[in-house]
Design a protein around this motif. Structure first.
Motif, PDB file in Angstrom:
ATOM      1  N   TRP A 138     -49.134  52.048  67.040  1.00 54.15           N
ATOM      2  CA  TRP A 138     -48.191  52.267  66.070  1.00 54.15           C
ATOM      3  C   TRP A 138     -47.094  51.979  66.855  1.00 54.15           C
ATOM      4  CZ3 TRP A 138     -47.874  51.869  60.970  1.00 54.15           C
ATOM      5  CH2 TRP A 138     -49.126  51.888  60.019  1.00 54.15           C
ATOM      6  N   ILE A 139     -45.678  51.874  66.234  1.00 56.32           N
ATOM      7  CA  ILE A 139     -44.817  51.753  67.016  1.00 56.32           C
ATOM      8  C   ILE A 139     -43.917  51.707  66.826  1.00 56.32           C
ATOM      9  CG2 ILE A 139     -45.463  49.809  69.048  1.00 56.32           C
ATOM     10  CD1 ILE A 139     -43.961  47.808  67.980  1.00 56.32           C
ATOM     11  N   THR A 140     -42.260  52.666  66.445  1.00 54.95           N
ATOM     12  CA  THR A 140     -40.826  52.561  65.814  1.00 54.95           C
ATOM     13  C   THR A 140     -40.452  51.766  66.810  1.00 54.95           C
ATOM     14  OG1 THR A 140     -40.291  53.795  68.238  1.00 54.95           O
ATOM     15  CG2 THR A 140     -41.735  55.146  66.018  1.00 54.95           C
ATOM     16  N   GLU A 141     -39.431  51.395  66.629  1.00 52.80           N
ATOM     17  CA  GLU A 141     -38.023  50.778  66.444  1.00 52.80           C
ATOM     18  C   GLU A 141     -37.139  51.329  68.180  1.00 52.80           C
ATOM     19  OE1 GLU A 141     -37.263  51.067  62.786  1.00 52.80           O
ATOM     20  OE2 GLU A 141     -37.978  52.440  64.201  1.00 52.80           O
ATOM     21  N   THR A 142     -38.092  52.515  68.450  1.00 53.88           N
ATOM     22  CA  THR A 142     -37.769  52.766  70.162  1.00 53.88           C
ATOM     23  C   THR A 142     -38.322  51.529  70.770  1.00 53.88           C
ATOM     24  OG1 THR A 142     -38.364  54.830  69.312  1.00 53.88           O
ATOM     25  CG2 THR A 142     -36.044  54.620  69.121  1.00 53.88           C
ATOM     26  N   ARG A 143     -38.828  51.574  70.532  1.00 54.94           N
ATOM     27  CA  ARG A 143     -40.315  50.733  71.595  1.00 54.94           C
ATOM     28  C   ARG A 143     -39.255  50.229  71.898  1.00 54.94           C
ATOM     29  NH1 ARG A 143     -46.032  51.213  72.653  1.00 54.94           N
ATOM     30  NH2 ARG A 143     -46.308  49.311  74.133  1.00 54.94           N
ATOM     31  N   ALA A 144     -39.519  50.257  74.121  1.00 57.64           N
ATOM     32  CA  ALA A 144     -38.568  49.557  74.791  1.00 57.64           C
ATOM     33  C   ALA A 144     -39.507  48.086  74.513  1.00 57.64           C
ATOM     34  CB  ALA A 144     -38.970  49.444  75.974  1.00 57.64           C
ATOM     35  N   VAL A 145     -38.703  46.181  74.545  1.00 55.93           N
ATOM     36  CA  VAL A 145     -38.792  45.130  74.115  1.00 55.93           C
ATOM     37  C   VAL A 145     -40.139  44.267  75.549  1.00 55.93           C
ATOM     38  CG1 VAL A 145     -37.206  44.947  71.935  1.00 55.93           C
ATOM     39  CG2 VAL A 145     -36.693  44.825  74.849  1.00 55.93           C
ATOM     40  N   ALA A 146     -41.026  43.553  75.144  1.00 58.94           N
ATOM     41  CA  ALA A 146     -41.413  43.472  76.341  1.00 58.94           C
ATOM     42  C   ALA A 146     -42.052  42.209  75.803  1.00 58.94           C
ATOM     43  CB  ALA A 146     -42.420  44.113  76.533  1.00 58.94           C
ATOM     44  N   PRO A 147     -41.250  40.678  75.094  1.00 62.79           N
ATOM     45  CA  PRO A 147     -41.662  39.778  74.759  1.00 62.79           C
ATOM     46  C   PRO A 147     -42.043  39.146  76.015  1.00 62.79           C
ATOM     47  CG  PRO A 147     -38.768  39.344  75.340  1.00 62.79           C
ATOM     48  CD  PRO A 147     -39.606  41.006  75.849  1.00 62.79           C
ATOM     49  N   ALA A 148     -43.320  38.633  75.677  1.00 61.15           N
ATOM     50  CA  ALA A 148     -44.259  37.478  76.231  1.00 61.15           C
ATOM     51  C   ALA A 148     -43.431  35.591  75.561  1.00 61.15           C
ATOM     52  CB  ALA A 148     -45.304  38.297  75.588  1.00 61.15           C
ATOM     53  N   HIS A 287     -44.569  51.125  62.186  1.00 60.49           N
ATOM     54  CA  HIS A 287     -43.559  51.741  61.365  1.00 60.49           C
ATOM     55  C   HIS A 287     -42.003  51.875  60.767  1.00 60.49           C
ATOM     56  CE1 HIS A 287     -46.534  55.630  62.361  1.00 60.49           C
ATOM     57  NE2 HIS A 287     -45.581  55.414  63.521  1.00 60.49           N
ATOM     58  N   ASN A 288     -42.086  51.787  59.409  1.00 61.46           N
ATOM     59  CA  ASN A 288     -41.080  51.690  58.188  1.00 61.46           C
ATOM     60  C   ASN A 288     -40.028  52.255  57.718  1.00 61.46           C
ATOM     61  OD1 ASN A 288     -42.798  52.001  56.552  1.00 61.46           O
ATOM     62  ND2 ASN A 288     -42.744  50.226  55.673  1.00 61.46           N
ATOM     63  N   ARG A 289     -40.285  53.614  58.905  1.00 65.89           N
ATOM     64  CA  ARG A 289     -39.641  54.757  58.265  1.00 65.89           C
ATOM     65  C   ARG A 289     -37.959  55.346  57.348  1.00 65.89           C
ATOM     66  NH1 ARG A 289     -43.493  57.809  61.332  1.00 65.89           N
ATOM     67  NH2 ARG A 289     -42.302  57.893  62.545  1.00 65.89           N
ATOM     68  N   ARG A 290     -37.434  53.932  58.837  1.00 63.50           N
ATOM     69  CA  ARG A 290     -35.392  53.793  58.552  1.00 63.50           C
ATOM     70  C   ARG A 290     -35.382  52.697  58.035  1.00 63.50           C
ATOM     71  NH1 ARG A 290     -33.626  52.879  64.939  1.00 63.50           N
ATOM     72  NH2 ARG A 290     -33.952  54.603  66.007  1.00 63.50           N
ATOM     73  N   LEU A 291     -36.462  52.339  57.470  1.00 63.78           N
ATOM     74  CA  LEU A 291     -35.732  51.137  55.958  1.00 63.78           C
ATOM     75  C   LEU A 291     -36.168  51.877  54.954  1.00 63.78           C
ATOM     76  CD1 LEU A 291     -36.287  47.866  55.647  1.00 63.78           C
ATOM     77  CD2 LEU A 291     -38.542  47.911  54.956  1.00 63.78           C
ATOM     78  N   LYS A 292     -37.032  52.669  55.544  1.00 60.22           N
ATOM     79  CA  LYS A 292     -37.312  53.595  53.826  1.00 60.22           C
ATOM     80  C   LYS A 292     -35.783  54.793  53.370  1.00 60.22           C
ATOM     81  CE  LYS A 292     -42.066  52.680  52.642  1.00 60.22           C
ATOM     82  NZ  LYS A 292     -43.267  53.531  52.996  1.00 60.22           N
TER      83      LYS A 292
END
Length: 310
Positions: A138-148, A287-292
């Motif tokens: 489960w990840i929130t919007e503060t998760r560090a980006v790591a595009p592959a 997680h989509n809590r910010r959206l809601k």
């Protein structure tokens, strides 16, 4: 001077429509247009002159310009206080490596006449692919980006450019978008894949996947334009918690079609294209809590079951 010739600034506020510039008006952008229903004066940037009549018929003011040709974007500055940027990065990064030259060209054009003409708010539609593989966490919007992938890295570059513009005074929000679906969207359901008999991964190799109904995404775009917080990231995702194979099984049952065969990851790699396998290489739950909470979104289709069944 007759009243119908008064400049916009001379009109009483109740007679003026707020203006919005949409960049990248594909399926989701057109849904935004329909949902707004004429409440805003919407200008749409298109690189295709052939689309001008259809966009005009949809109630938009078409503007012909190409994000790959910055000289065609000069008149965008000062057109609208709100900008919805849904255009994808270029397919090939070329000499710019992993840079999104389109987003940078747009931001430069919007700022070309200084702070007075710059927009007040910009919403950028990014992708959840910026996170890379999260192992099903489960990840929130503060998760560090790591595009592959290269396309994920170009999205990260676009986000970085938007944030830089935000530090110069532009109020900017970023929507990170997962898989978009809708029964009335081109290739918007797994039906064609199921009819082809394309396999899915066996349970022990399967990945979690995330979704948003196209109509809910359009509503999220509008909400972010008016309620998005500065420099804020939002997951534009529904409440679904399914692995990819479970999603295909659910769709097959709803359509009365055979469930897809399940293969090991090695077997799937021998049968599917690298592009198909790339979508099976990353697993995460959003997680989509910010959206809601912050955008006050109430999902019309909270799960893919309700969305596909509609």
């Amino acid at each position: 001077m007759p009243s119908n010739h008064l400049p916009l600034g001379a009109l009483p506020a109740r007679f003026r429509r707020a203006r919005l510039l949409v960049v990248g008006c594909g399926d989701v952008g057109q849904r935004v247009l329909r949902q707004l229903g004429g409440r805003l004066r919407v200008m749409v940037l298109t690189s295709s002159p052939a689309r001008v009549p259809a966009l005009r018929a949809a109630g938009a003011v078409p503007l012909v310009g190409d994000l790959d040709r910055p000289a065609t974007l000069r008149r965008l500055a000062g057109l609208a206080p709100r900008v919805l940027h849904l255009a994808p990065p270029p397919r090939e990064s070329g000499a710019g490596d992993d840079r999104d030259t389109r987003t940078r060209a747009l931001l430069q054009a919007l700022a070309s006449r200084g702070a007075v003409a710059a927009p007040e708010m910009l919403v950028y539609g990014s992708t959840t692919g910026v996170y890379g593989d999260c192992g099903g966490e489960w990840i929130t919007e503060t998760r560090a980006v790591a595009p592959a992938t290269a396309r994920g890295r170009r999205r990260v570059d676009a986000e970085r450019a938007v944030r830089e513009a935000g530090r110069r005074g532009l109020r900017a929000s970023i929507l990170r978008i997962p898989g978009i679906y809708a029964p009335d969207r081109p290739s918007g359901t797994p039906r064609e894949r199921l009819l082809r008999g394309t396999p899915a991964l066996r349970e022990e190799d399967d990945v979690y996947t995330n979704h948003i109904h196209a109509e809910d995404l359009a509503r999220a775009c509008i909400a972010a334009l008016f309620r998005g917080r500065p420099q804020r990231v939002y997951h534009a995702s529904d409440d679904t918690q399914l692995r990819m194979g479970e999603y295909f099984d659910l769709a097959a049952d709803l359509y009365g079609l055979p469930r897809p065969p399940r293969l090991s990851r090695a077997e799937a790699a021998a049968r599917l294209s690298p592009m198909q396998m790339s979508f099976m290489a990353e697993s995460r739950r959003l997680h989509n809590r910010r959206l809601k909470k912050e955008l006050r979104m109430r999902l019309a289709w909270p799960t893919v079951h309700t969305g596909l069944a509609s």
